[in-house]
Motif scaffolding. Structure first.
Motif, PDB file in Angstrom:
ATOM      1  N   ARG A  89      53.258  37.929  33.331  1.00 31.83           N
ATOM      2  CA  ARG A  89      52.622  38.450  34.625  1.00 31.83           C
ATOM      3  C   ARG A  89      51.263  39.147  33.981  1.00 31.83           C
ATOM      4  N   ARG A  90      51.083  39.502  32.761  1.00 36.39           N
ATOM      5  CA  ARG A  90      49.930  40.129  31.996  1.00 36.39           C
ATOM      6  C   ARG A  90      49.118  38.886  31.814  1.00 36.39           C
ATOM      7  N   ILE A  91      49.654  37.942  31.229  1.00 38.74           N
ATOM      8  CA  ILE A  91      48.921  36.743  30.837  1.00 38.74           C
ATOM      9  C   ILE A  91      48.010  36.316  32.111  1.00 38.74           C
ATOM     10  N   ASP A  92      48.756  36.225  33.062  1.00 36.82           N
ATOM     11  CA  ASP A  92      48.164  35.766  34.409  1.00 36.82           C
ATOM     12  C   ASP A  92      47.153  36.507  35.069  1.00 36.82           C
ATOM     13  N   GLU A  97      43.887  36.195  32.785  1.00 33.99           N
ATOM     14  CA  GLU A  97      43.452  34.816  32.755  1.00 33.99           C
ATOM     15  C   GLU A  97      42.427  34.950  34.122  1.00 33.99           C
ATOM     16  N   ARG A  98      42.981  35.657  35.298  1.00 35.06           N
ATOM     17  CA  ARG A  98      42.111  35.759  36.528  1.00 35.06           C
ATOM     18  C   ARG A  98      40.851  36.611  36.092  1.00 35.06           C
ATOM     19  N   GLN A  99      41.038  37.580  35.286  1.00 36.12           N
ATOM     20  CA  GLN A  99      39.880  38.551  34.854  1.00 36.12           C
ATOM     21  C   GLN A  99      39.041  37.785  34.005  1.00 36.12           C
ATOM     22  N   VAL A 100      39.341  36.960  33.303  1.00 38.54           N
ATOM     23  CA  VAL A 100      38.653  35.954  32.377  1.00 38.54           C
ATOM     24  C   VAL A 100      37.839  35.110  33.255  1.00 38.54           C
ATOM     25  N   ALA A 101      38.479  34.502  34.315  1.00 36.78           N
ATOM     26  CA  ALA A 101      37.827  33.566  35.075  1.00 36.78           C
ATOM     27  C   ALA A 101      36.774  34.240  35.854  1.00 36.78           C
TER      28      ALA A 101
END
Length: 70
Positions: A37-40, A43-47
């Motif tokens: 969940r944290r990785i997802d 990843e959304r924040q980086v995108a």
């Protein structure tokens, strides 16, 4: 008398080990699920940050003005 453990105590020991292993697996599964969940989210924040950075409109073809001490 024999020093070997009796069948019921061996069975109890195996059942206890399995119970501990089951709990450990459940705990590890919770940790892995939380990490995914944290990785997802990251990843959304980086995108999102990548998109914002690309949309800042930094013209690559225009040279930077010289520093003020020139």
């Amino acid at each position: 008398m024999s020093d070997a453990p009796s069948e019921p105590s061996r069975l109890d020991a195996l059942e206890t080990r399995i119970a501990h292993q089951d709990r450990t697996l459940a705990d590890l599964n919770e940790v892995i699920t939380a990490q995914w969940r944290r990785i997802d989210m990251l990843e959304r924040q980086v995108a999102q940050l990548r998109e914002e950075f690309q949309n800042m409109g930094d013209p690559r073809g225009v040279p930077e003005p010289p520093p003020p001490h020139y």
